[in-house]
Design a protein around this motif. Structure first.
Motif, PDB file in Angstrom:
ATOM      1  N   THR A  57      42.439  48.873  54.916  1.00 60.28           N
ATOM      2  CA  THR A  57      42.153  47.445  54.886  1.00 60.28           C
ATOM      3  C   THR A  57      42.749  46.695  56.075  1.00 60.28           C
ATOM      4  O   THR A  57      42.790  45.464  56.077  1.00 60.28           O
ATOM      5  CB  THR A  57      42.690  46.817  53.589  1.00 60.28           C
ATOM      6  OG1 THR A  57      44.112  47.012  53.523  1.00 60.28           O
ATOM      7  CG2 THR A  57      42.042  47.444  52.363  1.00 60.28           C
ATOM      8  N   GLU A  86      37.428  42.154  54.243  1.00 62.86           N
ATOM      9  CA  GLU A  86      36.529  41.704  53.175  1.00 62.86           C
ATOM     10  C   GLU A  86      35.564  42.812  52.778  1.00 62.86           C
ATOM     11  O   GLU A  86      35.328  43.057  51.589  1.00 62.86           O
ATOM     12  CB  GLU A  86      35.763  40.461  53.629  1.00 62.86           C
ATOM     13  CG  GLU A  86      36.637  39.222  53.767  1.00 62.86           C
ATOM     14  CD  GLU A  86      35.818  37.990  54.123  1.00 62.86           C
ATOM     15  OE1 GLU A  86      34.571  38.098  54.182  1.00 62.86           O
ATOM     16  OE2 GLU A  86      36.422  36.929  54.340  1.00 62.86           O
ATOM     17  N   GLN A  89      37.168  45.465  50.653  1.00 55.69           N
ATOM     18  CA  GLN A  89      37.258  45.138  49.228  1.00 55.69           C
ATOM     19  C   GLN A  89      35.958  45.490  48.509  1.00 55.69           C
ATOM     20  O   GLN A  89      35.974  45.905  47.343  1.00 55.69           O
ATOM     21  CB  GLN A  89      37.603  43.663  49.045  1.00 55.69           C
ATOM     22  CG  GLN A  89      39.024  43.312  49.453  1.00 55.69           C
ATOM     23  CD  GLN A  89      40.068  44.166  48.741  1.00 55.69           C
ATOM     24  OE1 GLN A  89      39.998  44.384  47.520  1.00 55.69           O
ATOM     25  NE2 GLN A  89      41.036  44.665  49.504  1.00 55.69           N
ATOM     26  N   ASP A  90      34.829  45.346  49.191  1.00 52.90           N
ATOM     27  CA  ASP A  90      33.558  45.799  48.603  1.00 52.90           C
ATOM     28  C   ASP A  90      33.573  47.308  48.384  1.00 52.90           C
ATOM     29  O   ASP A  90      33.054  47.818  47.380  1.00 52.90           O
ATOM     30  CB  ASP A  90      32.390  45.427  49.514  1.00 52.90           C
ATOM     31  CG  ASP A  90      32.112  43.931  49.544  1.00 52.90           C
ATOM     32  OD1 ASP A  90      32.519  43.236  48.603  1.00 52.90           O
ATOM     33  OD2 ASP A  90      31.490  43.469  50.521  1.00 52.90           O
TER      34      ASP A  90
END
Length: 262
Positions: A57, A86, A89-90
């Motif tokens: 991340t 972002e 996170q998906d």
């Protein structure tokens, strides 16, 4: 090749592939040019092994030179990739739908299994990268399930790049190299077996290659370098057909085959 899915299996070869990519590198560059620019690239490398699926991340990704004894020019290479927190996170959400535990790593960069092929395919480092680990102890069925979890993201403008080698036996490499010999016959035989069963969509045989394939265990004394192939198969979906964009052998024992899916 038209209407390519956003899933590729690519070779990363020895680290020196970054300096001398040859025909395999040119083929990787070409296939990348045929794809629409993705929102982000999910890259699965056998050189990041963890106990459970783990997603990088970080906002910026260091170039990891995870090898030794190679030319100085190789250590000077950098791949200045940016991350995609972002989008990561998906990826975490997608994996959690399949696995009870998914970890994140906010410091992980790109090992050579990731940045070497990315250097050939996206040399400007202008697409965000999301690294995902492999679980070398968990086997092909687990890796295939990881791919299935990522399949919906491949349909949402994420590009899944699974990096590995269809054969990987360093013991054989040392023997053949020391004797200045030829590649053992099993290197081609095993890659041919994989292609046939991928075309036939015989997923069960592929997942049990160690029992069914000639010299499957010799081709992979340990499984981490083949597991990304099963991630790619799962991510491409059950109806996908593999399309080889390069087939060849490097460094005596590395089948450098690359596959796209339609």
């Amino acid at each position: 090749m038209k209407n390519l899915r956003n899933v590729l299996f690519v070779p990363h070869g020895a680290p020196t592939f970054a300096l001398n990519p040859g025909a395999a590198g040119a083929a990787m560059t070409d296939v990348a040019s045929r794809l629409k620019t993705p929102r982000a690239i999910i890259v699965i490398s056998p050189h990041w092994e963890t106990r459970v699926p783990t997603v990088g991340t970080a906002t910026s990704l260091d170039t990891i030179h995870d090898f030794y004894g190679f030319p100085n020019a190789l250590y000077a290479l950098k791949y200045p990739a940016t991350g995609c927190p972002e989008g990561a996170q998906d990826v975490v959400t997608a994996l959690k739908a399949q696995f009870p535990q998914v970890d994140v790593d906010a410091t992980r960069g790109l090992d050579h299994g990731a940045w070497v092929p990315l250097l050939q395919m996206f040399p400007n480092a202008d697409v965000p990268i999301i690294p995902v680990s492999v679980q070398g102890h968990a086997g092909p069925a687990h890796a295939y399930k990881v791919g299935q979890a990522l399949a919906t993201l491949a349909e949402r403008d994420f590009l899944v790049i699974a990096s590995g080698n269809l054969t990987h036996n360093l013991g054989d490499y040392r023997i053949v190299a020391s004797q200045h010999g030829q590649s053992p016959a099993y290197v081609q035989t095993f890659s041919d077996w994989l292609e046939k069963h991928m075309i036939d969509r015989d997923v069960d045989a592929l997942l049990h290659y160690r029992q069914h394939a000639p010299d499957g265990v010799r081709a992979h004394p340990t499984e981490e370098h083949l597991l990304p192939l099963f991630v790619a198969l799962g991510a491409a979906g059950p109806a996908a057909q593999p399309q080889p964009f390069y087939r060849g052998i490097s460094d005596y024992v590395l089948a450098m085959d690359g596959y796209a899916f339609v």
